[in-house]
Design a protein around this motif. Structure first.
Motif, PDB file in Angstrom:
ATOM      1  N   ASN A  93       6.461  -1.517  17.136  1.00  7.60           N
ATOM      2  CA  ASN A  93       6.938  -2.811  17.622  1.00  7.60           C
ATOM      3  C   ASN A  93       7.149  -3.838  16.519  1.00  7.60           C
ATOM      4  O   ASN A  93       7.743  -4.894  16.759  1.00  7.60           O
ATOM      5  CB  ASN A  93       5.988  -3.379  18.675  1.00  7.60           C
ATOM      6  CG  ASN A  93       6.159  -2.755  20.041  1.00  7.60           C
ATOM      7  OD1 ASN A  93       5.740  -3.315  21.040  1.00  7.60           O
ATOM      8  ND2 ASN A  93       6.778  -1.576  20.118  1.00  7.60           N
ATOM      9  N   HIS A  94       6.679  -3.538  15.309  1.00  9.47           N
ATOM     10  CA  HIS A  94       6.877  -4.463  14.186  1.00  9.47           C
ATOM     11  C   HIS A  94       7.826  -3.893  13.123  1.00  9.47           C
ATOM     12  O   HIS A  94       7.936  -4.454  12.034  1.00  9.47           O
ATOM     13  CB  HIS A  94       5.529  -4.823  13.565  1.00  9.47           C
ATOM     14  CG  HIS A  94       4.597  -5.474  14.538  1.00  9.47           C
ATOM     15  ND1 HIS A  94       4.784  -6.752  15.026  1.00  9.47           N
ATOM     16  CD2 HIS A  94       3.492  -4.994  15.173  1.00  9.47           C
ATOM     17  CE1 HIS A  94       3.832  -7.044  15.888  1.00  9.47           C
ATOM     18  NE2 HIS A  94       3.038  -5.991  16.005  1.00  9.47           N
ATOM     19  N   ILE A  95       8.472  -2.788  13.456  1.00  9.87           N
ATOM     20  CA  ILE A  95       9.436  -2.202  12.522  1.00  9.87           C
ATOM     21  C   ILE A  95      10.803  -2.794  12.824  1.00  9.87           C
ATOM     22  O   ILE A  95      11.485  -2.398  13.769  1.00  9.87           O
ATOM     23  CB  ILE A  95       9.462  -0.657  12.623  1.00  9.87           C
ATOM     24  CG1 ILE A  95       8.080  -0.098  12.262  1.00  9.87           C
ATOM     25  CG2 ILE A  95      10.535  -0.086  11.722  1.00  9.87           C
ATOM     26  CD1 ILE A  95       7.982   1.412  12.376  1.00  9.87           C
ATOM     27  N   ASP A  96      11.181  -3.778  12.017  1.00 11.75           N
ATOM     28  CA  ASP A  96      12.516  -4.375  12.144  1.00 11.75           C
ATOM     29  C   ASP A  96      13.421  -3.776  11.083  1.00 11.75           C
ATOM     30  O   ASP A  96      13.047  -2.825  10.378  1.00 11.75           O
ATOM     31  CB  ASP A  96      12.434  -5.897  12.029  1.00 11.75           C
ATOM     32  CG  ASP A  96      11.768  -6.352  10.728  1.00 11.75           C
ATOM     33  OD1 ASP A  96      11.639  -5.529   9.783  1.00 11.75           O
ATOM     34  OD2 ASP A  96      11.375  -7.540  10.648  1.00 11.75           O
ATOM     35  N   ALA A  97      14.630  -4.311  10.935  1.00  9.92           N
ATOM     36  CA  ALA A  97      15.596  -3.750   9.982  1.00  9.92           C
ATOM     37  C   ALA A  97      15.059  -3.810   8.555  1.00  9.92           C
ATOM     38  O   ALA A  97      15.238  -2.863   7.772  1.00  9.92           O
ATOM     39  CB  ALA A  97      16.922  -4.493  10.091  1.00  9.92           C
ATOM     40  N   ALA A  98      14.372  -4.900   8.203  1.00  7.38           N
ATOM     41  CA  ALA A  98      13.864  -5.040   6.837  1.00  7.38           C
ATOM     42  C   ALA A  98      12.787  -4.011   6.540  1.00  7.38           C
ATOM     43  O   ALA A  98      12.780  -3.392   5.461  1.00  7.38           O
ATOM     44  CB  ALA A  98      13.326  -6.456   6.631  1.00  7.38           C
ATOM     45  N   ILE A  99      11.874  -3.805   7.484  1.00  5.46           N
ATOM     46  CA  ILE A  99      10.819  -2.808   7.261  1.00  5.46           C
ATOM     47  C   ILE A  99      11.407  -1.406   7.269  1.00  5.46           C
ATOM     48  O   ILE A  99      11.017  -0.550   6.463  1.00  5.46           O
ATOM     49  CB  ILE A  99       9.710  -2.965   8.311  1.00  5.46           C
ATOM     50  CG1 ILE A  99       8.943  -4.262   8.061  1.00  5.46           C
ATOM     51  CG2 ILE A  99       8.761  -1.761   8.289  1.00  5.46           C
ATOM     52  CD1 ILE A  99       7.818  -4.527   9.044  1.00  5.46           C
ATOM     53  N   ALA A 100      12.383  -1.143   8.144  1.00  6.92           N
ATOM     54  CA  ALA A 100      13.042   0.172   8.155  1.00  6.92           C
ATOM     55  C   ALA A 100      13.735   0.429   6.824  1.00  6.92           C
ATOM     56  O   ALA A 100      13.664   1.539   6.279  1.00  6.92           O
ATOM     57  CB  ALA A 100      14.031   0.248   9.306  1.00  6.92           C
ATOM     58  N   ASP A 101      14.382  -0.593   6.276  1.00  4.03           N
ATOM     59  CA  ASP A 101      15.003  -0.459   4.951  1.00  4.03           C
ATOM     60  C   ASP A 101      13.954  -0.096   3.905  1.00  4.03           C
ATOM     61  O   ASP A 101      14.161   0.784   3.060  1.00  4.03           O
ATOM     62  CB  ASP A 101      15.683  -1.775   4.542  1.00  4.03           C
ATOM     63  CG  ASP A 101      16.997  -2.028   5.268  1.00  4.03           C
ATOM     64  OD1 ASP A 101      17.592  -1.058   5.788  1.00  4.03           O
ATOM     65  OD2 ASP A 101      17.428  -3.194   5.310  1.00  4.03           O
ATOM     66  N   ALA A 102      12.813  -0.790   3.957  1.00  2.68           N
ATOM     67  CA  ALA A 102      11.762  -0.558   2.972  1.00  2.68           C
ATOM     68  C   ALA A 102      11.188   0.847   3.091  1.00  2.68           C
ATOM     69  O   ALA A 102      10.950   1.521   2.083  1.00  2.68           O
ATOM     70  CB  ALA A 102      10.658  -1.598   3.147  1.00  2.68           C
TER      71      ALA A 102
ATOM     72  N   PHE B 173       0.831  -1.206   0.000  1.00  2.04           N
ATOM     73  CA  PHE B 173       0.000   0.000   0.000  1.00  2.04           C
ATOM     74  C   PHE B 173       0.868   1.259   0.000  1.00  2.04           C
ATOM     75  O   PHE B 173       0.623   2.206  -0.760  1.00  2.04           O
ATOM     76  CB  PHE B 173      -0.927   0.009   1.213  1.00  2.04           C
ATOM     77  CG  PHE B 173      -1.636   1.318   1.410  1.00  2.04           C
ATOM     78  CD1 PHE B 173      -2.806   1.597   0.722  1.00  2.04           C
ATOM     79  CD2 PHE B 173      -1.126   2.289   2.264  1.00  2.04           C
ATOM     80  CE1 PHE B 173      -3.457   2.810   0.881  1.00  2.04           C
ATOM     81  CE2 PHE B 173      -1.762   3.505   2.428  1.00  2.04           C
ATOM     82  CZ  PHE B 173      -2.935   3.769   1.739  1.00  2.04           C
ATOM     83  N   LEU B 174       1.894   1.269   0.838  1.00  2.41           N
ATOM     84  CA  LEU B 174       2.762   2.454   0.932  1.00  2.41           C
ATOM     85  C   LEU B 174       3.497   2.697  -0.386  1.00  2.41           C
ATOM     86  O   LEU B 174       3.671   3.847  -0.810  1.00  2.41           O
ATOM     87  CB  LEU B 174       3.746   2.283   2.078  1.00  2.41           C
ATOM     88  CG  LEU B 174       3.110   2.238   3.485  1.00  2.41           C
ATOM     89  CD1 LEU B 174       4.158   1.865   4.524  1.00  2.41           C
ATOM     90  CD2 LEU B 174       2.450   3.570   3.838  1.00  2.41           C
ATOM     91  N   ARG B 175       3.923   1.641  -1.038  1.00  2.00           N
ATOM     92  CA  ARG B 175       4.584   1.802  -2.343  1.00  2.00           C
ATOM     93  C   ARG B 175       3.606   2.384  -3.371  1.00  2.00           C
ATOM     94  O   ARG B 175       3.977   3.257  -4.165  1.00  2.00           O
ATOM     95  CB  ARG B 175       5.135   0.459  -2.823  1.00  2.00           C
ATOM     96  CG  ARG B 175       6.348  -0.027  -2.040  1.00  2.00           C
ATOM     97  CD  ARG B 175       6.998  -1.235  -2.709  1.00  2.00           C
ATOM     98  NE  ARG B 175       8.181  -1.665  -1.953  1.00  2.00           N
ATOM     99  CZ  ARG B 175       8.183  -2.639  -1.047  1.00  2.00           C
ATOM    100  NH1 ARG B 175       7.047  -3.299  -0.779  1.00  2.00           N
ATOM    101  NH2 ARG B 175       9.283  -2.951  -0.395  1.00  2.00           N
TER     102      ARG B 175
ATOM    103  N   LEU C 295      16.490   2.320  14.341  1.00  2.00           N
ATOM    104  CA  LEU C 295      16.627   1.747  12.998  1.00  2.00           C
ATOM    105  C   LEU C 295      16.231   2.770  11.934  1.00  2.00           C
ATOM    106  O   LEU C 295      16.901   2.894  10.895  1.00  2.00           O
ATOM    107  CB  LEU C 295      15.746   0.502  12.876  1.00  2.00           C
ATOM    108  CG  LEU C 295      16.209  -0.746  13.643  1.00  2.00           C
ATOM    109  CD1 LEU C 295      15.108  -1.804  13.621  1.00  2.00           C
ATOM    110  CD2 LEU C 295      17.495  -1.305  13.045  1.00  2.00           C
ATOM    111  N   LEU C 296      15.174   3.495  12.176  1.00  2.00           N
ATOM    112  CA  LEU C 296      14.694   4.470  11.203  1.00  2.00           C
ATOM    113  C   LEU C 296      15.645   5.661  11.094  1.00  2.00           C
ATOM    114  O   LEU C 296      15.979   6.114   9.990  1.00  2.00           O
ATOM    115  CB  LEU C 296      13.289   4.941  11.577  1.00  2.00           C
ATOM    116  CG  LEU C 296      12.189   3.882  11.451  1.00  2.00           C
ATOM    117  CD1 LEU C 296      10.922   4.335  12.159  1.00  2.00           C
ATOM    118  CD2 LEU C 296      11.897   3.578   9.982  1.00  2.00           C
TER     119      LEU C 296
END
Length: 406
Positions: free
Chosen positions: A103-112, A85-87, A152-153
């Motif tokens: 709480n669900h923002i990990d490195a992969a989501i921060a990268d995205a 959706f964000l894309r 991370l962000l």
């Protein structure tokens, strides 16, 4: 309290005049795995818009002139298709901001999020003390996860803002969030007021703190711009014919099920976007036409004679929730406005003495509030029934001033 960007204000006023929905707050989901004591959501089981419906709605919003999206929830990242959706939103050049508990923002989501180009992620952080934060979320370990998300962000160049409402659970430690945000590289937004839930139940507001603590919270916020706080007597009055805000003209709120409202606090539905296109609702809905009739003058039936009419933070949504009518006086908003004016008066008292903002329950706080401000006296008079529209001094013809002989 941030400095006013006059170019943004001009754009907003033009959009309000033409009913162009520049900014849309969209709750993408009701899903949330926290149980925050101040959560306003009561409806969590309705079918949510599918990704295909969301993407179609993005196109409708772009065609209507929308430029900014605030994506919230629940927590948006509990939708498996949140990144898709964000894309899609960024592909349509929307400026996208997100509210999340993180709480669900990990490195992969921060990268995205960095790759997608999200403008800002606002994270709910209630205290630098883990125990106080977790007492609000009622989820052990949530504090650590939120701060990890922030780091991370920030490391990836995504702007982060900490949002801190003040409640009983964090009243003694809310001020610790500011230094914590600065250390991590985030900005900080403090809110001294709890709003009713989405079924207009003001019982939720009871978790807020005593009015003096709310003023202390506002004073902490004002203290960051102490040298630039305008005295109450010098604050410009907004004309009565002006709108109260941009709700229903330059801004809108969309619920997870596709219901359209003027704003998140104004739970008077404009219509159902699953049944009617956005443009038709925004242009022709009887509800939105009725809502756009509300101006500051709508409150003069209840509020004529109040010295803060031109400065009041009238909120049609909260008035609607409290009284059933958007143009009636809300006791909650009345108190909020008087406390805000009182906080400004107290800020100038502190500035004249060169004194810091006192801590809750301190002797300094007791001493500060021993002498009530004009705003506090006015609020007490209204609550006692001593403030009436008939008390207003006539402005025309002008009063004759009888001076002492020269």
């Amino acid at each position: 309290m941030e400095p006013v960007d006059h170019s943004v204000r001009g754009l907003l006023q033009a959009a309000m005049a033409e009913a162009i929905p520049l900014s849309v707050h969209w709750d993408l989901t009701w899903r949330c795995d926290h149980s925050c004591v101040h959560c306003y959501l009561t409806e969590r089981r309705q079918p949510e818009l599918s990704l295909a419906e969301c993407v179609d709605l993005l196109d409708q919003l772009a065609d209507a002139g929308a430029m900014m999206l605030l994506i919230s929830g629940g927590d948006p990242f509990l939708r498996p298709d949140a990144l898709d959706f964000l894309r899609a939103a960024r592909a349509r050049t929307f400026d996208v901001r997100i509210n999340s508990h993180g709480n669900h923002i990990d490195a992969a989501i921060a990268d995205a999020l960095a790759e997608i180009g999200i403008s800002r992620v606002a994270l709910s952080v209630y205290s630098a003390e883990a125990a106080d934060h977790d007492a609000v979320t009622r989820i052990p370990g949530s504090h650590v996860k939120s701060l990890n998300a922030a780091r991370l962000l920030v490391e990836r160049g995504v702007e982060v803002r900490f949002k801190t409402p003040v409640m009983v659970q964090n009243r003694a430690s809310f001020s610790t969030v500011g230094p914590l945000a600065e250390a991590i590289g985030a900005t900080w937004e403090l809110d001294a007021h709890i709003v009713p839930d989405d079924q207009s139940d003001f019982g939720l507001c009871s978790i807020g703190v005593h009015p003096t603590d709310r003023m202390l919270a506002m004073l902490h916020d004002l203290d960051r711009h102490r040298a630039h706080v305008t005295p109450v007597a010098e604050l410009a009055d907004t004309p009565s014919e002006a709108r109260t805000c941009s709700a229903g003209t330059a801004s809108a709120f969309i619920g997870p099920d596709g219901r359209l409202y003027p704003c998140i606090n104004w739970r008077d539905p404009i219509g159902d976007l699953r049944q009617t296109p956005f443009a038709a609702l925004w242009r022709d809905s009887p509800a939105v036409k009725r809502q756009r009739q509300i101006t500051r003058a709508s409150y003069l039936g209840d509020c004529a004679g109040c010295g803060f009419h031109g400065k009041c933070g009238y909120c049609p949504g909260i008035s609607h929730a409290e009284t059933g009518e958007a143009g009636r006086r809300s006791a909650y908003v009345c108190e909020r406005t008087h406390l805000t004016m009182a906080a400004i008066e107290h800020m100038h008292r502190l500035a004249r003495r060169g004194a810091p903002v006192p801590a809750p329950d301190s002797p300094e706080a007791d001493a500060l509030f021993d002498t009530p401000t004009f705003a506090e006296r006015q609020l007490a008079a209204r609550r006692a029934g001593l403030s009436r529209p008939a008390d207003r001094l006539p402005l025309r013809p002008p009063l004759i001033q009888i001076e002492d002989p020269r």
